[in-house]
Design an enzyme around this catalytic site. Structure first.
Site, short mmCIF file in Angstrom:
data_model
loop_
_atom_site.label_atom_id
_atom_site.label_comp_id
_atom_site.label_asym_id
_atom_site.label_seq_id
_atom_site.Cartn_x
_atom_site.Cartn_y
_atom_site.Cartn_z
N GLY A 110 37.93 45.63 42.01
CA GLY A 110 36.93 45.75 40.96
C GLY A 110 35.54 45.43 41.48
N ASP A 111 35.42 44.34 42.24
CA ASP A 111 34.14 43.98 42.84
C ASP A 111 33.67 45.06 43.81
OD1 ASP A 111 33.46 41.11 42.00
OD2 ASP A 111 35.54 40.91 42.60
N SER A 112 34.58 45.54 44.64
CA SER A 112 34.21 46.52 45.65
C SER A 112 33.76 47.84 45.02
CB SER A 112 35.37 46.76 46.61
OG SER A 112 35.71 45.57 47.29
N LEU A 113 34.43 48.24 43.94
CA LEU A 113 34.03 49.47 43.26
C LEU A 113 32.65 49.32 42.62
CD1 LEU A 113 37.37 50.58 41.56
CD2 LEU A 113 36.12 51.82 43.33
N ALA A 121 30.30 47.34 43.52
CA ALA A 121 29.33 47.30 44.61
C ALA A 121 29.07 48.68 45.17
CB ALA A 121 29.85 46.37 45.71
#
Length: 397
Positions: A169-172, A174
């Site tokens: 979720g964080d990587s998406l 970002a």
């Protein structure tokens, strides 16, 4: 590293005020493509990511903070906020992933910054976005994954929803923040206007949910957890071997025919239960059991050789040791190793995607000390050594 290419974003200045994962990963992506990224950390311990990782040592920082310069700055006091403003107004892009309202509380409201520098691009990553009834709620990646629809469909149907294994979720969020910044740069090139990019964790997850919502609105279908299979698409699964597991994706008619031939069962492609995509989907478990009975008689290496020869999409389930030993990883330089002052040598994933003319690169290791680049960065703002010493004494830097 001294000979590393500058990258397509060379000359672009980024100030990163985020912490933990989403904001810093957005900064990593821009830095990997050549941007000059200045990361602001609180004096003392710095970003909590410095302590994150698994195994014997916290190593996540080494990846997410490569190609960055660290300055320490207390953003909770007016002097620190004033210095941050000077850094930001000298930059092209600001990244932040604090709870909405935090920048405003620090006298760094993006609207005010844009009024002073209209060409500035501000990337704001948050759990629920900058507007709406949930905007002020605390939000982490896992919560965004749940709200965006990801968690409900990951895992086995008889178990609770599973985590992906990485902070997807964080990587998406970002990645979409980075994508938005690059699109905003295109607009700025044409008009001179900057803008604010609002990247919410849950909406970033929602973007990759395929047809999950229209399937419900049109036919009332609700996707559920299905384990390792893609429901209705067969064969496409992880199959047991004599010494491990192997992934095969042979759901297309012509590919399935090649798999049948490799199995020594060419007649299966004409069996009414398996002869069409829809039929194979209806008999998915039966077909998977049949294939598994065959794969169990082979080692992973034997099965891999048969799939390559037959032209069937298939592959091993890789872990870090497999990646380090794989000749394809080596040939494409998917992993790179560098001398490191603490670890001797450190190996990590290379920059991505690949550019034919302006490749990205790892030009510098992650800052080892909080505020490692204070002297360099603050001197460029006109602060003398005496000024910096005074700020340090006050706990501002």
């Amino acid at each position: 590293m001294a000979d590393s290419p500058p990258g397509p974003l060379a000359g672009l200045r980024v100030v990163e005020m985020g912490q933990l994962i989403a904001g810093p990963f957005c900064g990593q992506l821009l830095g990997d493509m050549g941007a000059d990224v200045i990361k602001i950390e609180p004096p003392g311990k710095g970003d909590p990511m410095r302590d994150w990782g698994r195994g014997d040592y916290p190593l996540w920082w080494e990846v997410v903070s490569r190609n960055k310069k660290s300055v320490s700055l207390n953003l909770r006091v007016p002097q620190g906020q004033a210095l941050a403003r000077r850094l930001i107004l000298a930059a092209d892009i600001l990244i932040e992933n604090f709870r909405p309202g935090t920048l405003e509380g620090w006298n760094l409201a993006p609207a005010d910054l844009l009024a002073e520098k209209p060409s500035l691009i501000v990337v704001r990553v948050s759990g629920y976005g900058q507007t709406g009834p949930y905007a002020n709620r605390a939000g982490f990646g896992g919560i965004g994954e749940a709200m965006g629809g990801w968690r409900a469909i990951v895992g086995d149907p008889d178990r609770p929803p599973s985590r992906m294994g990485v902070s997807i979720g964080d990587s998406l969020a970002a990645t979409y923040g980075c994508l938005g910044a690059l699109a905003a740069l295109r607009h700025r090139d044409r008009t001179g206007e900057g803008q604010i990019i609002d990247s919410a964790l849950y909406e970033a997850v929602l973007q990759v949910m395929e047809s999950l919502v229209p399937e419900y609105t049109v036919s009332g279908y609700i996707r559920e957890r299905s384990g390792s299979v893609l429901p209705g698409v067969a064969p496409s699964n992880v199959y047991p071997c004599a010494d491990g597991e192997f992934l095969i994706g042979a759901n297309q008619d012509t590919v399935f025919a090649r798999l049948c031939a490799a199995m020594g069962r060419p007649e299966l492609k004409d069996d009414p239960r398996y002869s069409t995509h829809i039929a194979r989907g209806r008999h998915q478990k039966e077909l998977d059991d049949l294939i598994a009975a065959w794969t169990r008689t082979l080692t992973v290496a034997e099965l891999e050789a048969k799939m390559i020869e037959a032209g069937v999409p298939a592959g091993r389930i890789y872990r870090a040791p497999d990646m380090l030993a794989d000749p394809h990883f080596e040939a494409r330089e998917a992993l790179v190793s560098y001398p490191h002052p603490r670890w001797g040598t450190i190996t990590m994933q290379n920059t991505f995607p690949k550019f034919s003319r302006t490749p990205g690169s790892i030009r510098s290791l992650a800052p080892q000390a909080v505020g490692e680049h204070n002297a360099e960065v603050f001197a460029a703002l006109g602060l003398s050594e005496a000024d910096q010493a005074d700020l340090r004494a006050q706990g501002i830097i």
